[in-house]
Design an enzyme around this catalytic site. Structure first.
Site, short mmCIF file in Angstrom:
data_model
loop_
_atom_site.label_atom_id
_atom_site.label_comp_id
_atom_site.label_asym_id
_atom_site.label_seq_id
_atom_site.Cartn_x
_atom_site.Cartn_y
_atom_site.Cartn_z
CB SER A 215 -0.91 0.02 1.23
OG SER A 215 -1.98 -0.87 1.10
CG ASN B 274 -12.43 -8.27 -1.24
OD1 ASN B 274 -11.23 -8.00 -1.23
ND2 ASN B 274 -12.94 -9.22 -2.00
CB THR C 90 -23.55 37.96 -21.51
OG1 THR C 90 -23.75 39.01 -22.46
CG2 THR C 90 -24.59 38.08 -20.39
CG HIS C 91 -21.39 36.35 -25.16
ND1 HIS C 91 -21.46 35.05 -25.62
CD2 HIS C 91 -22.67 36.80 -25.12
CE1 HIS C 91 -22.73 34.74 -25.84
NE2 HIS C 91 -23.48 35.77 -25.54
CB SER D 231 7.94 39.05 -9.77
OG SER D 231 8.96 38.74 -10.68
CE LYS E 1 3.36 40.91 -12.34
NZ LYS E 1 3.87 39.68 -12.98
CD GLU F 54 -1.77 33.72 -11.34
OE1 GLU F 54 -1.80 34.72 -12.06
OE2 GLU F 54 -0.70 33.28 -10.85
#
Length: 484
Positions: free
Chosen positions: A27, A114, A159-160, A281, A287, A294
């Site tokens: 395992s 099992n 929208t879009h 950064s 930065k 992210e």
């Protein structure tokens, strides 16, 4: 003297496993985190054996006491798996036999790895679902608090990814909160569906000794036993569905992450992330990066992959148990460990965000987001919407040709566009008014957003109550050195 390794099988073989097979079969160390669940199942099975007269009352008492001591020692790190322990079940049996002698070997009667592993996984996931729900609720609480602070903050809705209509920032944030709330609802539905104990299914046909599985299921906090012993050990939809819920959660978090990345960009500058929830950064001193958003966006892909991988593993597997099923834990543990990292950081990021409300309000009418208000005003004057839409579109074209927005229109411009436009239409070209007009249930009008947040808060209370519910029979202390 050479130490004899504990083995749960092998008498019919003329030789032991090759080193290569042993390495492949052993395992993964992360699987030992299921120790509390395995001990809980052993307690319940010991009681079954006593009911079947395999264990005397004295033997049962000694067995339960020893299992409790093993659980405490493992949790404290005083007992750890050895290289010779093939898996968690071998590890625990070795400790039992070392402490109880032949009595320790009695516990294996009438059960199989099992049904043990099926039970361990199900118990662990039921506990984990509640723990993850609490972490999601902290994100929801942060979103709801931000939303309440910005009920009347106007922003452009999209929208879009194109400016569409003004909306309340609070309303927009609550849209993300509603998605996360459904993820918790899915956990609750999942838990209800899999509130069944696999213990007693043994290898596949059921147990000759575990005959009162109603009692053992209650010992473990289940509502009842599984209806079919083959299904109990062979099915992993309990895992696949859990992975779907977590993948959907990852997608929902990723969508909000994407917006936070956009909003925090210099081009938008709508939101400022707290320094403690941002990074810099190594080469560019100026930065300030939205790393939490992210990383969440990236890790959601791993969660989706774990779901797809599990489904691919299951798709051509015959009944009943097959060793392929051990792969379920790799996918589960990676996904769960990712969420344990993501959710606390995400909640802190959301709670500490600050919004540039003046900039958002200034951007709210940009891109002709109030064109629908012009069309709606015309409808109230009796103009059919199909014609009102044409007039409003012509108004946008008129403004574009002159390099201005709708709020640049004057009374003198209106007859040049269409005779139906009068000076009164200029009054509706106002984002705050546009918000107030959307007062239907679920709309972005501030009065409705406040109602939405109040109702959402009550739902969160119910979800917190479910998440706080414990499962009887399980010591919640994880194996020392392993992720909880």
């Amino acid at each position: 003297m050479t130490e004899q390794a504990t083995s749960l099988w092998g008498a019919r073989f003329s030789s032991g496993p090759s080193p290569e097979l042993a390495a492949l079969s052993r395992s993964n160390p992360s699987f030992f985190r299921l120790s509390p669940e395995d001990i809980a199942g052993s307690r319940a099975h010991a009681r079954e054996l006593a009911r079947a007269d395999v264990l005397t009352a004295d033997e049962l008492a000694r067995m339960l006491q020893t299992l409790d001591m093993i659980a405490a020692d493992v949790a404290a790190g005083r007992e750890k798996p050895k290289a010779s322990d093939e898996d968690l079940h071998t590890f625990h049996e070795r400790l039992l036999v070392e402490r109880l002698g032949p009595l320790g070997g009695k516990l294996r009667a009438g059960r199989s790895r099992n049904d043990q592993t099926a039970n361990n996984t199900r118990l662990y996931l039921r506990r984990t679902a509640r723990r993850l729900a609490k972490l999601i609720l902290t994100v929801q609480d942060a979103l709801a608090a931000q939303a309440m602070s910005h009920v009347e903050t106007v922003m452009p809705g999209f929208t879009h990814l194109q400016p569409a209509q003004p909306v309340s920032l609070g309303h927009h944030l609550m849209a993300h909160a509603q998605s996360l709330s459904r993820d918790i609802g899915r956990f609750i539905d999942w838990d209800r569906r899999f509130d069944r104990s696999p213990l007693g299914a043994a290898a596949l046909a059921g147990s000759a000794f575990a005959r009162d599985t109603e009692s053992s299921s209650r010992d473990l906090g289940y509502g009842r036993p599984c209806e079919n012993s083959i299904d109990a050990v062979a099915s992993r939809d309990v895992v696949s569905e859990f992975l779907f819920v977590t993948a959907m959660l990852g997608v929902n978090l990723s969508r909000l992450s994407e917006e936070i990345c956009i909003w925090a960009s210099r081009q938008f500058a709508w939101v400022k992330l707290h320094d403690s929830y941002s990074t810099g950064s190594s080469i560019m001193p100026q930065k300030k990066n939205p790393d939490i958003a992210e990383l969440t966006r990236g890790m959601s892909g791993t969660m989706i992959g774990n779901l797809v991988g599990m489904l691919a593993t299951l798709k051509a597997m015959p009944l009943a148990y097959n060793r392929d099923l051990a792969e379920d834990k790799r996918a589960l543990f990676e996904t769960i460990d990712l969420l344990d990292l993501i959710l606390p950081a995400f909640a802190g990021m959301v709670a500490t965000m600050t919004f540039d409300t003046e900039r958002m309000a200034a951007d709210a009418p940009r891109g002709f987001t109030l064109a629908t208000e012009v069309a709606d005003w015309l409808v109230r004057q009796g103009v059919p919407f199909s014609h009102a839409h044409e007039i409003s579109g012509a108004t946008v074209r008129y403004c574009e040709e002159r390099g201005m927005e709708l709020d640049g229109l004057t009374e003198a411009d209106l007859p040049k566009i269409d005779a139906a436009l009068t000076a009164e239409v200029l009054e509706v070209i106002d984002p705050a008014r546009a918000l107030a007009e959307r007062f239907g249930q679920g709309g972005t009008a501030p009065v409705r957003v406040r109602e939405q947040i109040a109702a959402f808060t009550e739902i969160c209370k119910v979800q917190w109550a479910w998440a706080e519910q414990g499962l009887s029979g399980i010591a919640l202390t994880p194996l020392a050195g392993a992720a909880a």
